[in-house]
Design a protein around this motif. Structure first.
Motif, PDB file in Angstrom:
ATOM      1  N   LEU A 285       0.942  -1.357   0.034  1.00  0.00           N
ATOM      2  CA  LEU A 285       0.048  -0.120  -0.096  1.00  0.00           C
ATOM      3  C   LEU A 285       0.734   1.069  -0.045  1.00  0.00           C
ATOM      4  N   HIS A 286       1.969   1.374   0.872  1.00  0.00           N
ATOM      5  CA  HIS A 286       2.675   2.277   0.728  1.00  0.00           C
ATOM      6  C   HIS A 286       4.143   1.797   0.562  1.00  0.00           C
ATOM      7  N   PRO A 287       4.525   1.578  -0.755  1.00  0.00           N
ATOM      8  CA  PRO A 287       5.959   1.166  -1.185  1.00  0.00           C
ATOM      9  C   PRO A 287       7.227   1.873  -0.545  1.00  0.00           C
ATOM     10  N   ASP A 288       7.024   3.224  -0.516  1.00  0.00           N
ATOM     11  CA  ASP A 288       7.989   4.005  -0.097  1.00  0.00           C
ATOM     12  C   ASP A 288       8.518   3.785   1.198  1.00  0.00           C
ATOM     13  N   ARG A 289       7.507   3.296   2.082  1.00  0.00           N
ATOM     14  CA  ARG A 289       7.911   3.034   3.459  1.00  0.00           C
ATOM     15  C   ARG A 289       8.724   1.853   3.909  1.00  0.00           C
ATOM     16  N   TYR A 290       7.795   0.715   3.665  1.00  0.00           N
ATOM     17  CA  TYR A 290       8.895  -0.468   3.977  1.00  0.00           C
ATOM     18  C   TYR A 290       8.860  -1.465   2.764  1.00  0.00           C
ATOM     19  N   GLY A 291       8.682  -0.878   1.608  1.00  0.00           N
ATOM     20  CA  GLY A 291       8.902  -1.860   0.516  1.00  0.00           C
ATOM     21  C   GLY A 291      10.336  -2.088   0.159  1.00  0.00           C
ATOM     22  N   PRO A 292      11.172  -1.180   0.491  1.00  0.00           N
ATOM     23  CA  PRO A 292      12.710  -1.757   0.236  1.00  0.00           C
ATOM     24  C   PRO A 292      12.936  -2.784   1.257  1.00  0.00           C
ATOM     25  N   PHE A 293      12.530  -2.639   2.434  1.00  0.00           N
ATOM     26  CA  PHE A 293      12.848  -3.731   3.347  1.00  0.00           C
ATOM     27  C   PHE A 293      12.308  -4.913   2.908  1.00  0.00           C
ATOM     28  N   MET A 294      11.052  -5.263   2.327  1.00  0.00           N
ATOM     29  CA  MET A 294      10.615  -6.451   2.036  1.00  0.00           C
ATOM     30  C   MET A 294      11.371  -6.707   0.779  1.00  0.00           C
ATOM     31  N   ARG A 295      11.672  -6.072  -0.013  1.00  0.00           N
ATOM     32  CA  ARG A 295      12.340  -6.439  -1.350  1.00  0.00           C
ATOM     33  C   ARG A 295      14.012  -6.870  -1.103  1.00  0.00           C
ATOM     34  N   ASP A 296      14.530  -6.515   0.174  1.00  0.00           N
ATOM     35  CA  ASP A 296      15.785  -7.022   0.465  1.00  0.00           C
ATOM     36  C   ASP A 296      15.418  -8.312   1.343  1.00  0.00           C
ATOM     37  N   VAL A 297      14.614  -8.461   1.834  1.00  0.00           N
ATOM     38  CA  VAL A 297      14.269  -9.762   2.309  1.00  0.00           C
ATOM     39  C   VAL A 297      14.090 -10.880   1.127  1.00  0.00           C
ATOM     40  N   LEU A 298      13.143 -10.706   0.431  1.00  0.00           N
ATOM     41  CA  LEU A 298      13.280 -11.672  -0.824  1.00  0.00           C
ATOM     42  C   LEU A 298      14.285 -11.874  -1.464  1.00  0.00           C
ATOM     43  N   THR A 299      14.923 -10.666  -1.623  1.00  0.00           N
ATOM     44  CA  THR A 299      16.156 -10.868  -2.461  1.00  0.00           C
ATOM     45  C   THR A 299      17.245 -11.775  -1.794  1.00  0.00           C
ATOM     46  N   GLU A 300      17.296 -11.516  -0.628  1.00  0.00           N
ATOM     47  CA  GLU A 300      18.251 -12.303   0.144  1.00  0.00           C
ATOM     48  C   GLU A 300      17.739 -13.795   0.323  1.00  0.00           C
ATOM     49  N   TRP A 301      16.840 -14.106   0.573  1.00  0.00           N
ATOM     50  CA  TRP A 301      16.260 -15.428   0.521  1.00  0.00           C
ATOM     51  C   TRP A 301      16.351 -16.179  -1.018  1.00  0.00           C
ATOM     52  N   ARG A 302      15.920 -15.424  -1.994  1.00  0.00           N
ATOM     53  CA  ARG A 302      16.132 -15.996  -3.367  1.00  0.00           C
ATOM     54  C   ARG A 302      17.545 -16.015  -3.803  1.00  0.00           C
ATOM     55  N   GLY A 303      18.334 -15.199  -3.461  1.00  0.00           N
ATOM     56  CA  GLY A 303      20.015 -15.282  -3.766  1.00  0.00           C
ATOM     57  C   GLY A 303      20.414 -16.614  -3.005  1.00  0.00           C
ATOM     58  N   LEU A 304      19.996 -16.661  -1.877  1.00  0.00           N
ATOM     59  CA  LEU A 304      20.555 -17.885  -1.133  1.00  0.00           C
ATOM     60  C   LEU A 304      20.116 -19.146  -1.824  1.00  0.00           C
ATOM     61  N   LEU A 305      19.218 -19.152  -2.257  1.00  0.00           N
ATOM     62  CA  LEU A 305      18.547 -20.554  -2.843  1.00  0.00           C
ATOM     63  C   LEU A 305      19.168 -20.549  -4.619  1.00  0.00           C
ATOM     64  N   VAL A 306      19.370 -19.554  -5.097  1.00  0.00           N
ATOM     65  CA  VAL A 306      19.681 -19.528  -6.431  1.00  0.00           C
ATOM     66  C   VAL A 306      21.199 -20.011  -6.216  1.00  0.00           C
ATOM     67  N   SER A 307      21.899 -19.910  -5.280  1.00  0.00           N
ATOM     68  CA  SER A 307      23.197 -20.228  -5.163  1.00  0.00           C
ATOM     69  C   SER A 307      23.202 -21.780  -5.128  1.00  0.00           C
ATOM     70  N   VAL A 308      22.172 -22.224  -4.270  1.00  0.00           N
ATOM     71  CA  VAL A 308      21.945 -23.735  -3.877  1.00  0.00           C
ATOM     72  C   VAL A 308      21.780 -24.432  -5.146  1.00  0.00           C
ATOM     73  N   PHE A 309      21.009 -23.675  -6.040  1.00  0.00           N
ATOM     74  CA  PHE A 309      20.483 -24.538  -7.098  1.00  0.00           C
ATOM     75  C   PHE A 309      21.642 -24.449  -8.292  1.00  0.00           C
ATOM     76  N   ARG A 310      22.369 -23.491  -8.385  1.00  0.00           N
ATOM     77  CA  ARG A 310      23.674 -23.663  -9.242  1.00  0.00           C
ATOM     78  C   ARG A 310      24.500 -24.420  -8.822  1.00  0.00           C
ATOM     79  N   ASP A 311      24.622 -24.668  -7.530  1.00  0.00           N
ATOM     80  CA  ASP A 311      25.716 -25.775  -7.213  1.00  0.00           C
ATOM     81  C   ASP A 311      25.390 -26.969  -7.449  1.00  0.00           C
ATOM     82  N   LEU A 312      23.834 -27.431  -7.701  1.00  0.00           N
ATOM     83  CA  LEU A 312      23.304 -28.664  -8.277  1.00  0.00           C
ATOM     84  C   LEU A 312      23.609 -28.748  -9.867  1.00  0.00           C
ATOM     85  N   GLY A 313      24.049 -27.755 -10.360  1.00  0.00           N
ATOM     86  CA  GLY A 313      24.381 -27.599 -11.844  1.00  0.00           C
ATOM     87  C   GLY A 313      23.398 -27.211 -12.722  1.00  0.00           C
TER      88      GLY A 313
END
Length: 198
Positions: free
Chosen positions: A119-147
Motif C-alpha cells: 500500500l505504501h511502497p516508499d515506507r517498507y517496500g525496500p525492506f521487503m524487497r531486501d528480505v525476498l532478494t536475500e532468500w532468493r539469492g541464497l537458494l539460487v546459489s544452492v540450485f547453481r551448485d546442483l548444476g
C-alpha cells in the motif's frame, strides 16, 4: 561536539523496539507511546535512529536475519553430497526453523509489513524487497551448485521462496500449521524429482 550514540544502548533499544512491535504491531505505532513503554523519550529514539521508519526497518532487519542466518549455517560445510535429496532435507529443515513456535509470534508483524509495503511502497517496500532478494539469492546459489543454469535456478528459487512465504502466512488465520507442514512436504514431493534433471 555531541557525543556519538552508545552502540550497546542502541542495540538494546532495537531489541526492545522489536519486541514492542511484535506485541503491538505497526498500524498504530507512535513514537511517544513506544518511548514511554521503553522508559525513554521520543527525542532519544530519534537521536539513536533518525526517523521512525528507519528504526522500524532496522528492528525488522535484526529479526529477519535470525532465520536467514540459521539457513546460511545449514549451508555450511557438510559431509553429505549436495544433490536433490540433500536439497530436500535442507528445505525441510529451513521450513522447520521458519515455522518454529519461537518465530511464529513475529509472523503477524511480517504480514503487516508486507501489506504496508504494497500500500505504501516508499515506507517498507525496500525492506521487503531486501528480505525476498536475500532468500532468493541464497537458494539460487544452492540450485547453481546442483548444476542448474542461471535462469532455471532463479525460477526454482522463486517458486520455493514464494510458496514458503505463502505457507507461513496462511496458518496465521486459522492455526492450520499441520496443514502447512503437509503442504510443504507435498510441494517438495513434486519438486524434488525435477531437480534431478539439471
Amino acid at each position: 561536539m555531541p557525543r556519538p550514540p552508545d552502540p550497546a544502548k542502541r542495540r538494546d533499544l532495537l531489541d526492545r523496539v522489536r519486541e514492542y512491535m511484535i506485541r503491538n504491531g505497526l498500524a498504530d505505532l507512535s513514537l511517544r507511546p513506544l518511548a514511554r513503554s521503553l522508559g525513554t523519550s521520543d527525542r532519544m529514539l530519534l537521536y539513536y535512529f533518525g526517523s521512525k521508519e528507519r528504526m522500524v526497518a532496522e528492528a525488522l532487519a535484526l529479526d529477519e536475519r535470525r532465520p536467514l542466518l540459521r539457513a546460511r549455517i545449514l549451508l555450511g560445510p557438510t559431509d553429505s553430497p549436495r544433490n536433490p535429496a540433500w536439497l530436500r532435507r535442507f528445505m525441510e529443515e529451513t521450513w522447520r526453523q521458519l515455522s518454529a513456535p519461537d518465530l511464529r509470534a513475529a509472523l503477524p508483524l511480517y504480514l503487516e509489513v508486507m501489506t504496508v509495503s504494497v500500500l505504501h511502497p516508499d515506507r517498507y517496500g525496500p525492506f521487503m524487497r531486501d528480505v525476498l532478494t536475500e532468500w532468493r539469492g541464497l537458494l539460487v546459489s544452492v540450485f547453481r551448485d546442483l548444476g542448474m543454469a542461471e535462469a532455471r535456478a532463479r525460477t526454482e528459487a522463486d517458486l520455493l521462496v514464494d510458496a514458503f512465504f505463502g505457507l507461513l502466512i496462511a496458518p496465521l488465520a486459522d492455526g492450520g500449521w499441520d496443514r502447512s507442514d503437509a503442504a510443504v512436504h507435498a510441494l517438495l514431493d513434486r519438486l524434488e524429482p525435477g531437480w534431478h534433471d539439471t
